[in-house]
Design a protein around this motif. Structure first.
Motif, PDB file in Angstrom:
ATOM      1  N   LEU A  38      35.898   4.684  16.751  1.00 43.98           N
ATOM      2  CA  LEU A  38      36.581   4.555  18.040  1.00 43.98           C
ATOM      3  C   LEU A  38      36.895   3.112  18.419  1.00 43.98           C
ATOM      4  O   LEU A  38      37.817   2.870  19.194  1.00 43.98           O
ATOM      5  CB  LEU A  38      35.728   5.173  19.151  1.00 43.98           C
ATOM      6  CG  LEU A  38      35.574   6.686  19.131  1.00 43.98           C
ATOM      7  CD1 LEU A  38      34.504   7.117  20.119  1.00 43.98           C
ATOM      8  CD2 LEU A  38      36.894   7.352  19.443  1.00 43.98           C
ATOM      9  N   LYS A  39      36.135   2.167  17.902  1.00 43.24           N
ATOM     10  CA  LYS A  39      36.238   0.773  18.350  1.00 43.24           C
ATOM     11  C   LYS A  39      37.670   0.223  18.358  1.00 43.24           C
ATOM     12  O   LYS A  39      38.066  -0.404  19.335  1.00 43.24           O
ATOM     13  CB  LYS A  39      35.329  -0.110  17.516  1.00 43.24           C
ATOM     14  CG  LYS A  39      35.167  -1.487  18.102  1.00 43.24           C
ATOM     15  CD  LYS A  39      33.975  -2.170  17.493  1.00 43.24           C
ATOM     16  CE  LYS A  39      33.784  -3.523  18.117  1.00 43.24           C
ATOM     17  NZ  LYS A  39      32.803  -3.556  19.176  1.00 43.24           N
ATOM     18  N   PRO A  40      38.508   0.416  17.337  1.00 44.18           N
ATOM     19  CA  PRO A  40      39.862  -0.163  17.376  1.00 44.18           C
ATOM     20  C   PRO A  40      40.863   0.626  18.227  1.00 44.18           C
ATOM     21  O   PRO A  40      41.954   0.133  18.525  1.00 44.18           O
ATOM     22  CB  PRO A  40      40.298  -0.164  15.912  1.00 44.18           C
ATOM     23  CG  PRO A  40      39.538   0.954  15.286  1.00 44.18           C
ATOM     24  CD  PRO A  40      38.215   0.998  16.028  1.00 44.18           C
ATOM     25  N   LEU A  41      40.525   1.829  18.634  1.00 44.80           N
ATOM     26  CA  LEU A  41      41.501   2.696  19.301  1.00 44.80           C
ATOM     27  C   LEU A  41      41.983   2.200  20.663  1.00 44.80           C
ATOM     28  O   LEU A  41      43.171   2.360  20.965  1.00 44.80           O
ATOM     29  CB  LEU A  41      40.961   4.123  19.391  1.00 44.80           C
ATOM     30  CG  LEU A  41      40.734   4.809  18.042  1.00 44.80           C
ATOM     31  CD1 LEU A  41      40.226   6.236  18.253  1.00 44.80           C
ATOM     32  CD2 LEU A  41      41.979   4.794  17.186  1.00 44.80           C
ATOM     33  N   ARG A  46      46.755   0.338  23.700  1.00 52.18           N
ATOM     34  CA  ARG A  46      47.449  -0.651  24.530  1.00 52.18           C
ATOM     35  C   ARG A  46      48.705  -1.170  23.832  1.00 52.18           C
ATOM     36  O   ARG A  46      49.747  -1.358  24.466  1.00 52.18           O
ATOM     37  CB  ARG A  46      46.506  -1.799  24.878  1.00 52.18           C
ATOM     38  CG  ARG A  46      45.565  -1.484  26.020  1.00 52.18           C
ATOM     39  CD  ARG A  46      44.809  -2.709  26.493  1.00 52.18           C
ATOM     40  NE  ARG A  46      43.737  -3.104  25.598  1.00 52.18           N
ATOM     41  CZ  ARG A  46      42.514  -2.595  25.616  1.00 52.18           C
ATOM     42  NH1 ARG A  46      42.202  -1.667  26.494  1.00 52.18           N
ATOM     43  NH2 ARG A  46      41.601  -3.009  24.775  1.00 52.18           N
ATOM     44  N   GLU A  47      48.619  -1.419  22.535  1.00 48.13           N
ATOM     45  CA  GLU A  47      49.788  -1.886  21.783  1.00 48.13           C
ATOM     46  C   GLU A  47      50.909  -0.847  21.815  1.00 48.13           C
ATOM     47  O   GLU A  47      52.076  -1.182  21.997  1.00 48.13           O
ATOM     48  CB  GLU A  47      49.410  -2.197  20.327  1.00 48.13           C
ATOM     49  CG  GLU A  47      48.679  -3.485  20.141  1.00 48.13           C
ATOM     50  CD  GLU A  47      49.528  -4.711  20.432  1.00 48.13           C
ATOM     51  OE1 GLU A  47      50.727  -4.728  20.117  1.00 48.13           O
ATOM     52  OE2 GLU A  47      48.979  -5.663  21.024  1.00 48.13           O
ATOM     53  N   LYS A  48      50.536   0.409  21.647  1.00 52.35           N
ATOM     54  CA  LYS A  48      51.522   1.492  21.680  1.00 52.35           C
ATOM     55  C   LYS A  48      52.199   1.560  23.052  1.00 52.35           C
ATOM     56  O   LYS A  48      53.413   1.692  23.151  1.00 52.35           O
ATOM     57  CB  LYS A  48      50.851   2.816  21.344  1.00 52.35           C
ATOM     58  CG  LYS A  48      51.789   3.990  21.314  1.00 52.35           C
ATOM     59  CD  LYS A  48      51.048   5.285  20.983  1.00 52.35           C
ATOM     60  CE  LYS A  48      51.979   6.469  21.095  1.00 52.35           C
ATOM     61  NZ  LYS A  48      51.278   7.734  20.921  1.00 52.35           N
ATOM     62  N   MET A  49      51.390   1.452  24.102  1.00 56.59           N
ATOM     63  CA  MET A  49      51.940   1.494  25.461  1.00 56.59           C
ATOM     64  C   MET A  49      52.863   0.296  25.709  1.00 56.59           C
ATOM     65  O   MET A  49      53.916   0.435  26.332  1.00 56.59           O
ATOM     66  CB  MET A  49      50.806   1.527  26.479  1.00 56.59           C
ATOM     67  CG  MET A  49      50.052   2.845  26.482  1.00 56.59           C
ATOM     68  SD  MET A  49      48.591   2.841  27.545  1.00 56.59           S
ATOM     69  CE  MET A  49      49.338   2.663  29.143  1.00 56.59           C
ATOM     70  N   LYS A  50      52.473  -0.878  25.203  1.00 56.91           N
ATOM     71  CA  LYS A  50      53.317  -2.068  25.358  1.00 56.91           C
ATOM     72  C   LYS A  50      54.651  -1.856  24.651  1.00 56.91           C
ATOM     73  O   LYS A  50      55.711  -2.132  25.210  1.00 56.91           O
ATOM     74  CB  LYS A  50      52.620  -3.303  24.800  1.00 56.91           C
ATOM     75  CG  LYS A  50      53.479  -4.568  24.919  1.00 56.91           C
ATOM     76  CD  LYS A  50      52.967  -5.683  24.047  1.00 56.91           C
ATOM     77  CE  LYS A  50      53.387  -5.395  22.653  1.00 56.91           C
ATOM     78  NZ  LYS A  50      53.431  -6.458  21.711  1.00 56.91           N
ATOM     79  N   ASP A  51      54.606  -1.353  23.423  1.00 56.03           N
ATOM     80  CA  ASP A  51      55.836  -1.106  22.669  1.00 56.03           C
ATOM     81  C   ASP A  51      56.731  -0.101  23.377  1.00 56.03           C
ATOM     82  O   ASP A  51      57.960  -0.264  23.420  1.00 56.03           O
ATOM     83  CB  ASP A  51      55.510  -0.625  21.251  1.00 56.03           C
ATOM     84  CG  ASP A  51      54.864  -1.709  20.399  1.00 56.03           C
ATOM     85  OD1 ASP A  51      54.964  -2.908  20.767  1.00 56.03           O
ATOM     86  OD2 ASP A  51      54.257  -1.361  19.371  1.00 56.03           O
ATOM     87  N   GLU A  52      56.128   0.941  23.945  1.00 57.55           N
ATOM     88  CA  GLU A  52      56.911   1.932  24.694  1.00 57.55           C
ATOM     89  C   GLU A  52      57.553   1.304  25.924  1.00 57.55           C
ATOM     90  O   GLU A  52      58.714   1.573  26.233  1.00 57.55           O
ATOM     91  CB  GLU A  52      56.031   3.111  25.098  1.00 57.55           C
ATOM     92  CG  GLU A  52      55.631   3.998  23.948  1.00 57.55           C
ATOM     93  CD  GLU A  52      54.632   5.072  24.332  1.00 57.55           C
ATOM     94  OE1 GLU A  52      54.241   5.160  25.521  1.00 57.55           O
ATOM     95  OE2 GLU A  52      54.223   5.843  23.441  1.00 57.55           O
ATOM     96  N   MET A  53      56.800   0.444  26.616  1.00 57.34           N
ATOM     97  CA  MET A  53      57.318  -0.211  27.810  1.00 57.34           C
ATOM     98  C   MET A  53      58.489  -1.126  27.458  1.00 57.34           C
ATOM     99  O   MET A  53      59.532  -1.105  28.119  1.00 57.34           O
ATOM    100  CB  MET A  53      56.207  -1.016  28.488  1.00 57.34           C
ATOM    101  CG  MET A  53      56.640  -1.728  29.744  1.00 57.34           C
ATOM    102  SD  MET A  53      55.287  -2.640  30.524  1.00 57.34           S
ATOM    103  CE  MET A  53      54.840  -3.782  29.238  1.00 57.34           C
ATOM    104  N   VAL A  77      52.612 -10.501  28.001  1.00 57.62           N
ATOM    105  CA  VAL A  77      51.540 -11.454  27.746  1.00 57.62           C
ATOM    106  C   VAL A  77      50.208 -10.698  27.763  1.00 57.62           C
ATOM    107  O   VAL A  77      49.890 -10.008  28.724  1.00 57.62           O
ATOM    108  CB  VAL A  77      51.532 -12.570  28.820  1.00 57.62           C
ATOM    109  CG1 VAL A  77      50.401 -13.557  28.566  1.00 57.62           C
ATOM    110  CG2 VAL A  77      52.876 -13.275  28.863  1.00 57.62           C
ATOM    111  N   LYS A  78      49.451 -10.848  26.670  1.00 57.70           N
ATOM    112  CA  LYS A  78      48.173 -10.152  26.542  1.00 57.70           C
ATOM    113  C   LYS A  78      47.057 -10.964  27.197  1.00 57.70           C
ATOM    114  O   LYS A  78      46.925 -12.159  26.953  1.00 57.70           O
ATOM    115  CB  LYS A  78      47.851  -9.931  25.065  1.00 57.70           C
ATOM    116  CG  LYS A  78      46.619  -9.102  24.826  1.00 57.70           C
ATOM    117  CD  LYS A  78      46.427  -8.810  23.351  1.00 57.70           C
ATOM    118  CE  LYS A  78      45.236  -7.919  23.121  1.00 57.70           C
ATOM    119  NZ  LYS A  78      45.077  -7.585  21.708  1.00 57.70           N
ATOM    120  N   GLY A  83      42.451  -7.311  27.232  1.00 55.91           N
ATOM    121  CA  GLY A  83      43.291  -6.706  26.200  1.00 55.91           C
ATOM    122  C   GLY A  83      44.528  -6.045  26.780  1.00 55.91           C
ATOM    123  O   GLY A  83      45.375  -5.559  26.038  1.00 55.91           O
ATOM    124  N   SER A  84      44.658  -6.044  28.091  1.00 53.19           N
ATOM    125  CA  SER A  84      45.834  -5.422  28.713  1.00 53.19           C
ATOM    126  C   SER A  84      46.988  -6.421  28.726  1.00 53.19           C
ATOM    127  O   SER A  84      46.818  -7.606  28.475  1.00 53.19           O
ATOM    128  CB  SER A  84      45.508  -4.956  30.128  1.00 53.19           C
ATOM    129  OG  SER A  84      45.165  -6.072  30.929  1.00 53.19           O
TER     130      SER A  84
END
Length: 91
Positions: A38-41, A46-53, A77-78, A83-84
């Protein structure tokens, strides 16, 4: 509860639950394996959500063009602590 959090993609909560299980019973190998898995998920989510945005902003590019603005003016900007991402407009 950890499994429910995982299925709902509430990864931070699932990790916290697995950590609590390991505190109570360090020999619980299933919780140990799940924690590692689970650790990297959360970061991936967040990366997926950023790409979608960013994709949605690009779809809106034609609207911005009417105002003399490009989607290139928006920067994600991260935050290294959480990490958000925050989205800002730059001229």
């Amino acid at each position: 509860m950890a499994e429910s959090h995982e299925k709902l993609e509430h990864y931070e909560e699932a990790i916290a639950d697995m950590t609590k299980i390991l505190e109570l019973d360090p020999s619980e190998s299933q919780a140990g394996r799940a924690s590692i898995r689970l650790k990297p998920l959360p970061d991936e989510k967040r990366e997926k959500m950023k790409d979608e945005m960013i994709g949605k902003l690009k779809e809106m590019g034609s609207i911005f063009g009417h105002f003399g603005t490009s989607v290139d003016n928006f920067k994600a900007v991260k935050d290294p602590e959480t990490g958000s991402y925050s989205l800002s407009f730059q001229n």
